[in-house]
Design a protein around this motif. Structure first.
Motif, PDB file in Angstrom:
ATOM      1  N   ALA A   1       0.863  -1.114  -0.117  1.00 42.75           N
ATOM      2  CA  ALA A   1      -0.071  -0.028   0.006  1.00 42.75           C
ATOM      3  C   ALA A   1       0.924   1.314  -0.145  1.00 42.75           C
ATOM      4  O   ALA A   1       1.950   1.362   0.791  1.00 42.75           O
ATOM      5  N   ILE A   2       0.465   2.430  -0.693  1.00 44.32           N
ATOM      6  CA  ILE A   2       1.002   3.457  -0.383  1.00 44.32           C
ATOM      7  C   ILE A   2       0.010   4.549   0.081  1.00 44.32           C
ATOM      8  O   ILE A   2      -1.096   4.900  -0.337  1.00 44.32           O
TER       9      ILE A   2
ATOM     10  N   LEU B   1      -1.903   7.481  -9.271  1.00 38.45           N
ATOM     11  CA  LEU B   1      -2.727   6.611  -8.449  1.00 38.45           C
ATOM     12  C   LEU B   1      -3.086   5.353  -9.319  1.00 38.45           C
ATOM     13  O   LEU B   1      -3.470   4.086  -8.917  1.00 38.45           O
TER      14      LEU B   1
ATOM     15  N   ILE C   1      -0.553   2.878  -9.285  1.00 34.58           N
ATOM     16  CA  ILE C   1      -0.579   1.837  -8.137  1.00 34.58           C
ATOM     17  C   ILE C   1      -1.510   1.069  -8.245  1.00 34.58           C
ATOM     18  O   ILE C   1      -1.308  -0.232  -7.917  1.00 34.58           O
TER      19      ILE C   1
ATOM     20  N   TRP D   1      -4.001   2.398  -2.405  1.00 35.23           N
ATOM     21  CA  TRP D   1      -3.550   3.563  -1.714  1.00 35.23           C
ATOM     22  C   TRP D   1      -4.576   4.253  -0.999  1.00 35.23           C
ATOM     23  O   TRP D   1      -5.745   3.939  -1.058  1.00 35.23           O
TER      24      TRP D   1
ATOM     25  N   THR E   1     -10.190   6.081  -2.732  1.00 38.22           N
ATOM     26  CA  THR E   1      -9.004   5.750  -1.927  1.00 38.22           C
ATOM     27  C   THR E   1      -9.593   4.661  -0.798  1.00 38.22           C
ATOM     28  O   THR E   1     -10.694   4.169  -0.437  1.00 38.22           O
TER      29      THR E   1
ATOM     30  N   CYS F   1       3.451  -0.633   4.299  1.00 42.42           N
ATOM     31  CA  CYS F   1       2.873   0.600   3.826  1.00 42.42           C
ATOM     32  C   CYS F   1       4.038   1.700   3.523  1.00 42.42           C
ATOM     33  O   CYS F   1       4.775   1.837   4.325  1.00 42.42           O
TER      34      CYS F   1
END
Length: 229
Positions: free
Chosen positions: A9-10, A100, A103, A110, A133, A166
């Motif tokens: 995860a970011i 995004l 990702i 994210w 999100t 993360c």
């Protein structure tokens, strides 16, 4: 030498990292000034303090700190003004939508971890295109805001991940301090507001000049395993 773990995860700060919200924050504090018959504070003075929210805006515009007389009334007025016009000129930074999307395409999720109160975070995210999100942690979600580790640890908990899985990216020293306190790899985002201290001095694991650079770092890490920091 330390190594950066492969992320699952970011996590991102919001103001100054994903979104350029400074124009609306500046408008909210300058409305306080015009209501008092004062000249607006120049935008170039306000913009670098935007990541600090009400504290930063009021400090730059009125020279008051949270414990000073008159600060709380200004804070409440600022919140009222901002809540009434929080997405007039705010937008995502160039390259953030691609970041995004990249990702998600890489199989990661994210999330947002911000010190902005939930009364603003929750309505703002869909207004500026951040409604997908995986989690949204605000400054009042946990008992302590950043630089405390609590908000980041709460995000990891909600995602069902260990903190080290993360990455946390932000444009303020407090973001890096919070990430380190939580045991997360940290990314200093040089495209943001950054404040008075140069990002190179924050002790982040990586400095990124653009969102596209960050996406490339993520892809490289996923392809090659852990990276040396």
């Amino acid at each position: 030498m330390s190594f950066i773990t492969v992320p699952r995860a970011i996590l991102f700060d919001l103001d100054g990292t994903l979104a350029d919200t400074a124009p609306d924050l500046a408008a909210a504090v300058n409305l306080l000034r015009t209501e008092r018959g004062l000249e607006p504070t120049p935008y170039e003075i306000l913009r670098p303090t935007a990541s600090a929210g009400a504290r930063g805006m009021i400090g730059a515009s009125f020279g008051l700190a949270p414990h000073d007389e008159g600060y709380e009334a200004l804070r409440q007025g600022f919140f009222d003004n901002y809540g009434a016009a929080m997405s007039v000129h705010s937008s995502l930074f160039d390259g953030v939508p691609e970041l995004l999307d990249g990702i998600v395409a890489a199989g990661l999720v994210w999330g947002v971890v911000t010190n902005k109160p939930a009364r603003f975070t929750d309505p703002l995210l869909p207004l500026i295109g951040l409604d997908k999100t995986a989690c949204a942690i605000s400054g009042d979600t946990t008992p302590h805001p950043k630089p405390h580790a609590a908000p980041l640890l709460e995000a990891a908990k909600r995602l069902g991940l260990a903190p080290e899985q993360c990455w946390y990216a932000g444009d303020d020293l407090r973001d890096i301090q919070a990430g380190k306190a939580a045991g997360m790899p940290t990314i200093a985002c040089q495209w943001g507001y950054c404040g008075a201290i140069e990002p190179a001095a924050w002790g982040a694991d990586y400095l990124m000049a653009t969102p596209r650079d960050l996406l490339e770092l993520i892809r490289t890490t996923l392809e090659g395993g852990a990276l040396a920091a």
